[in-house]
Design a protein around this motif. Structure first.
Motif, mmCIF file in Angstrom:
data_model
loop_
_atom_site.group_PDB
_atom_site.id
_atom_site.type_symbol
_atom_site.label_atom_id
_atom_site.label_comp_id
_atom_site.label_asym_id
_atom_site.label_seq_id
_atom_site.Cartn_x
_atom_site.Cartn_y
_atom_site.Cartn_z
ATOM 1 N N ARG A 180 0.830 -1.200 0.000
ATOM 2 C CA ARG A 180 0.000 0.000 0.000
ATOM 3 C C ARG A 180 0.869 1.256 0.000
ATOM 4 O O ARG A 180 0.575 2.223 -0.713
ATOM 5 C CB ARG A 180 -0.910 -0.001 1.231
ATOM 6 N N LEU A 181 1.940 1.228 0.776
ATOM 7 C CA LEU A 181 2.830 2.390 0.840
ATOM 8 C C LEU A 181 3.512 2.642 -0.501
ATOM 9 O O LEU A 181 3.570 3.770 -0.990
ATOM 10 C CB LEU A 181 3.874 2.172 1.936
ATOM 11 N N VAL A 182 4.004 1.575 -1.106
ATOM 12 C CA VAL A 182 4.678 1.704 -2.399
ATOM 13 C C VAL A 182 3.696 2.167 -3.469
ATOM 14 O O VAL A 182 3.997 3.067 -4.270
ATOM 15 C CB VAL A 182 5.335 0.370 -2.800
ATOM 16 N N LEU A 183 2.520 1.567 -3.477
ATOM 17 C CA LEU A 183 1.509 1.943 -4.473
ATOM 18 C C LEU A 183 1.108 3.402 -4.314
ATOM 19 O O LEU A 183 0.963 4.134 -5.308
ATOM 20 C CB LEU A 183 0.281 1.043 -4.330
ATOM 21 N N GLY A 184 0.972 3.850 -3.061
ATOM 22 C CA GLY A 184 0.614 5.246 -2.822
ATOM 23 C C GLY A 184 1.682 6.204 -3.297
ATOM 24 O O GLY A 184 1.382 7.232 -3.934
ATOM 25 N N ALA A 185 2.950 5.888 -3.018
ATOM 26 C CA ALA A 185 4.049 6.772 -3.417
ATOM 27 C C ALA A 185 4.216 6.799 -4.936
ATOM 28 O O ALA A 185 4.325 7.863 -5.555
ATOM 29 C CB ALA A 185 5.345 6.323 -2.749
ATOM 30 N N VAL A 186 4.224 5.604 -5.567
ATOM 31 C CA VAL A 186 4.374 5.532 -7.019
ATOM 32 C C VAL A 186 3.181 6.181 -7.704
ATOM 33 O O VAL A 186 3.330 6.917 -8.700
ATOM 34 C CB VAL A 186 4.536 4.065 -7.470
ATOM 35 N N GLY A 187 1.976 5.929 -7.173
ATOM 36 C CA GLY A 187 0.783 6.534 -7.751
ATOM 37 C C GLY A 187 0.805 8.053 -7.652
ATOM 38 O O GLY A 187 0.379 8.746 -8.594
#
Length: 630
Positions: A180-187
């Motif tokens: 979730r953290l990675v997806l939020g940052a990349v998004g």
């Protein structure tokens, strides 16, 4: 030199958790393999550059048969060293970044910003690797004059280095452990890029307002969010060219290549390695010991020793972190035993870091010479006396603070002890004079002279101090490459940004504005001091110099300010900003080296910073202090 703020983002604090089971082991193994692929070749490159340049000195000065192709080969290897060193620094999380605001955030926000920084860097790398590959392909048509080989052998370093950093970024995101953290940052990064792409028709009609949007807005947002400075600069430059101009994107790579390829900058990794070498061989400790014997028995004596030791050591290594790490562990235990407060110790250590920014062979001096065209030899000569002036100002503060120090338990060394320590320190004390003489007598250039210092230090370490640890050479070579790569990538991206600013007419507008201010040169100098103190605290020294040096030095010349004096003003101003809390990252590095809570030094450092400002005003008001010995 600028301080590298180490801040690992492999496992950010807060929301991120470890990758479980076999996945974690597989990713760790992949990261280890990537490290081996990069670190061994880059260490060999550093060693090969040292050997090649020293061989050139011997061939030219001793054998009188110059090696005609040595500079060309050194230039080819240098770009590979810079890009592979950048990849090592990226893998280790050692690219320069401002973390003052990030550290104040909540654990969850801090974790997000850490991952966001990696995602933003990855976005830049993905955007430029295509143009970098195209640039390398086009260089295939150019043949080098001496070696007669395709210039693609040199230019290929750019896509290869970028590709290795992409692999490292992907691995670091995979190892975060929180999808979730990675997806939020990349998004978030992808969404921001998409917004700017959609706004392209609007941006195309804004003219010079785009300079504020990209080179103030995007750069500031990236820097304050903790995105490494080099990638903040790169994103702003790439976005400006791609969205507001019709200039081919190859220009970004061409300017990066130009900024990183100045052969004079080869002295950066060599002096970094020299600084590590004198610490390892015990030469720095010998210098400090003789000063302690000479001054340790007077009130505030060890503080005077700290000021003098930083002056001497800085004159050899040129790297502030190495300087402080060499001096502080030797002096701080005894200073604490004498009742010195930890906050005052770290405050003085940080102040001496700012004081010695102009002491040759400072990497900042080398950088400012390479981007402005000012003589490196003149800068080396002009930087000595301003450092003395600031040291005297610091000594006044020390005298006031330690006038009531209790010395009843301090034993004064006899002449025999002083003589013995002086005899032991003589080989170390001779090194700055060896370096200086080699340049003045024409034995070596400013680029080559560091190799003389390295060979001298190796001989002294093996035969005299007998503290040469061969097992540390490989880690030192890799550390040299990582620090140098981080610095050189900033220079490359900042050169691209400076080119955009110049092409847009910003430099002309700035020159007209500065020239129209009332008060002439005095107002210009005062504004420069304020501006570079601020820039030094936010961007650190090297990025600010590369970005604004080519713009402001011609204006200073028009105003009647000698270029060497202006260089001293700029460097000292940035040094104050770099080591002044709450934003100066150098202050926090000094706190880490001294193992002191940064809060304890906030109040004591005020007096030292006032003293430095007084010294800076004297340097600005009296040109002779900078140019009297030219």
């Amino acid at each position: 030199m600028s301080i590298v703020a180490e801040h690992k983002t492999t496992a950010p604090t807060g929301a991120a958790v470890a990758v479980p089971g076999r996945g974690a082991k597989g990713l760790a193994l992949a990261d280890t393999i990537l490290g081996a692929i990069v670190e061994f070749p880059v260490a060999i490159l550093v060693a090969a550059e040292i050997a090649l340049l020293f061989s050139g000195i011997v061939a030219r000065y001793v054998l009188h048969t110059p090696i005609t192709w040595s500079d060309e080969l050194a230039s080819i290897m240098f770009l590979w060293l810079a890009m592979l060193g950048s990849a090592v620094a990226f893998r280790r999380g050692e690219h320069m970044r401002m973390t003052a605001l990030v550290s104040w955030a909540s654990p969850g926000t801090r974790a997000f910003l850490d991952v966001f920084a990696v995602a933003a860097a990855l976005a830049f790398l993905l955007l430029v690797i295509g143009p970098a590959s195209e640039f390398a392909h086009e260089e295939d048509q150019i043949v080098t004059p001496a070696l007669e080989i395709s210039n693609m052998w040199r230019a290929a370093a750019l896509p290869v280095g970028l590709g290795l950093m992409i692999a490292s970024a992907v691995l670091r995101l995979a190892r975060v452990g929180s999808f979730r953290l990675v997806l939020g940052a990349v998004g978030t990064v992808a969404a921001l890029i998409a917004v700017f792409v959609l706004l392209q028709p609007v941006l195309a009609g804004l003219g010079k307002l785009n300079l504020l949007i990209f080179f103030v807005g995007i750069v500031a947002a990236g820097v304050f969010a903790g995105v490494p400075i080099a990638f903040s600069f790169g994103l702003a430059t790439f976005g400006y060219l791609a969205l507001t101009t019709r200039i081919p994107l190859l220009v970004v790579i061409g300017r990066m290549d130009e900024g990183m390829s100045h052969l004079i900058l080869l002295s950066v990794p060599l002096f970094v390695f020299l600084g590590l070498l004198i610490e390892m061989t015990g030469m720095a400790r010998a210098m400090v010991a003789v000063l302690a014997n000479l001054l340790g028995h007077v009130r505030g004596g060890l503080s005077y020793v700290l000021i003098g030791a930083m002056y001497l050591v800085s004159g050899i290594s040129g790297a502030k972190a190495a300087d402080m790490a060499a001096v502080a562990p030797v002096l701080f235990p005894e200073m604490r035993a004498r009742g010195a407060k930890p906050g005052d110790l770290v405050a003085l250590l940080a102040a001496t870091g700012a004081q010695t920014e102009t002491i040759p062979p400072s990497i900042v001096l080398i950088t400012i010479g390479s981007v402005t065209g000012v003589s490196i030899a003149a800068l080396f000569t002009g930087g000595l006396l301003p450092g003395v002036v600031l040291a005297i100002m610091l000594c006044f503060v020390v005298r006031m603070r330690y006038r009531d120090e209790d010395l009843s338990r301090v034993r004064r060394p006899d002449r025999r002890e002083i003589g013995r320590s002086l005899f032991v320190a003589l080989p170390a004390l001779a090194l700055p004079f060896v370096i200086r003489a080699a340049v003045v007598e024409g034995v070596a250039t400013a680029t080559e002279v560091s190799t003389i210092g390295i060979v001298y230090s190796v001989i002294v370490g093996i035969l005299i101090y007998r503290r040469f640890d061969w097992r540390r050479i490989m880690p030192m070579l890799v550390e040299t490459a990582a620090l140098s790569g981080a610095i050189l990538l900033i220079i490359g991206t900042a050169t691209g940004m400076a080119w955009c600013l110049t092409r847009s007419g910003f430099s002309t507008d700035l020159a007209q504005l500065m020239a129209s201010l009332p008060g002439g040169r005095f107002t210009f100098i005062a504004m420069s001091i304020v501006a570079f103190i601020v820039l030094g605290s936010v961007l650190e020294g090297i990025p600010a110099i590369v970005l604004f040096g080519p713009l402001l030095f011609p204006i200073a010349k028009q105003m009647g300010v000698h270029e060497v004096q202006y260089a001293m003003i700029v460097i000292l101003s940035m040094g104050m900003g770099l080591f002044a809390p709450p934003f100066g990252v150098g202050y926090y590095v000094a706190s880490a080296i001294g193992r002191v809570n940064p809060d304890e030094g906030m109040r004591p450092i005020v007096g030292y910073m006032v003293a430095l400002l007084v010294g800076l005003i004297l340097v600005a008001a009296i040109p002779w202090l900078s140019i009297g010995f030219l």
